[in-house]
Enzyme design. Structure first.
Site, PDB file in Angstrom:
ATOM      1  N   HIS A 110      46.019  37.327  40.286  1.00 57.03           N
ATOM      2  CA  HIS A 110      45.487  38.148  39.617  1.00 57.03           C
ATOM      3  C   HIS A 110      45.217  39.536  40.242  1.00 57.03           C
ATOM      4  O   HIS A 110      45.454  40.645  39.645  1.00 57.03           O
ATOM      5  CB  HIS A 110      44.010  37.471  39.328  1.00 57.03           C
ATOM      6  N   GLU A 111      44.660  39.434  41.507  1.00 57.38           N
ATOM      7  CA  GLU A 111      44.459  40.546  42.333  1.00 57.38           C
ATOM      8  C   GLU A 111      45.614  41.324  42.840  1.00 57.38           C
ATOM      9  O   GLU A 111      46.002  42.693  42.564  1.00 57.38           O
ATOM     10  CB  GLU A 111      43.510  40.339  43.541  1.00 57.38           C
ATOM     11  N   HIS A 166      47.130  43.666  39.996  1.00 56.36           N
ATOM     12  CA  HIS A 166      46.571  44.887  39.656  1.00 56.36           C
ATOM     13  C   HIS A 166      47.103  45.755  40.699  1.00 56.36           C
ATOM     14  O   HIS A 166      47.538  47.018  40.340  1.00 56.36           O
ATOM     15  CB  HIS A 166      45.041  44.960  40.216  1.00 56.36           C
TER      16      HIS A 166
END
Length: 215
Positions: free
Chosen positions: A22-23, A26
């Site tokens: 998820h990170e 980004h």
């Protein structure tokens, strides 16, 4: 106690992968649109150590799992990682590109939920009945759908809040962004009052429908 340890073992890898990708997503999309902040900080990586927050990634999810198991109640798994640094001013078109950078996180979770679902289908089709790996695949789908749905809530600084900020006209976007200091308080209130599940349900249903296409 054995049951609790088994639950933690089943959920450990899915949670770690869900938060890490998820990170990293980004940071990767931010770099695509012109901001190299995360890349220069070494955060566009699948190394979980770079993203793990001792409290948000480990302590809080463990406490929720333990409390849910001991009380015999379903627990809405909740946690976070170290936020990937993004300098929106470096994006080529900050307001528009912010939407894609924010959506990358939940998008990666939906993608992972699909992969876990496919792995479960493959296990079934091959006649593999290993209970541990089936439970882990189910946990992978659940964890990623919950993380996706939670982050899509239109509350800044969650990803959903960033997406709404990018969509709104400038004047409304500025006013909406002023909610950011109160975002965590809003989230905690929803969690404590038991209404969080109601607000994320539409996102969960959407994610489950998409995952269902691959099972």
């Amino acid at each position: 106690m054995d049951s609790l340890i088994q639950t933690i073992t089943v959920y450990a890898l899915p949670v770690l992968f869900a938060i890490t990708l998820h990170e990293a997503a980004h940071g990767y999309v931010a770099r695509m649109f012109g901001d190299k902040t995360a890349w220069l900080a070494g955060r566009i990586t699948l190394n979980p150590i770079k993203h793990v927050d001792l409290v948000g990634t480990i302590a809080v999810p463990l406490l929720i799992l333990a409390a849910a198991k001991l009380m015999g109640a379903p627990g809405l798994l909740f946690g976070w990682a170290k936020p990937v640094p993004v300098n929106f001013a470096n994006l080529r078109r900050p307001k528009r590109d912010m939407i894609w950078v924010a959506a990358a996180g939940p998008g990666s979770n939906l993608f992972m939920a699909i992969l876990w679902a496919i792995s479960l289908t493959v296990q079934d089709s091959l006649g593999l009945r290993e209970e541990f790996f089936q439970a882990m695949a189910v946990a992978g789908v659940q964890v990623n759908l919950v993380l996706m749905a939670l982050n899509l809530l239109p509350v800044p600084p969650l990803d959903g809040g960033r997406i709404v900020t990018g969509i709104l006209p400038n004047k409304l976007a500025y006013r909406f962004a002023q909610l950011e200091p109160y975002g965590l308080i809003i989230l905690v209130v929803l969690l404590v009052t038991g209404t969080l599940g109601f607000f994320i349900r539409p996102f969960l249903d959407f994610g489950a429908a998409v995952v269902g296409l691959f099972t």
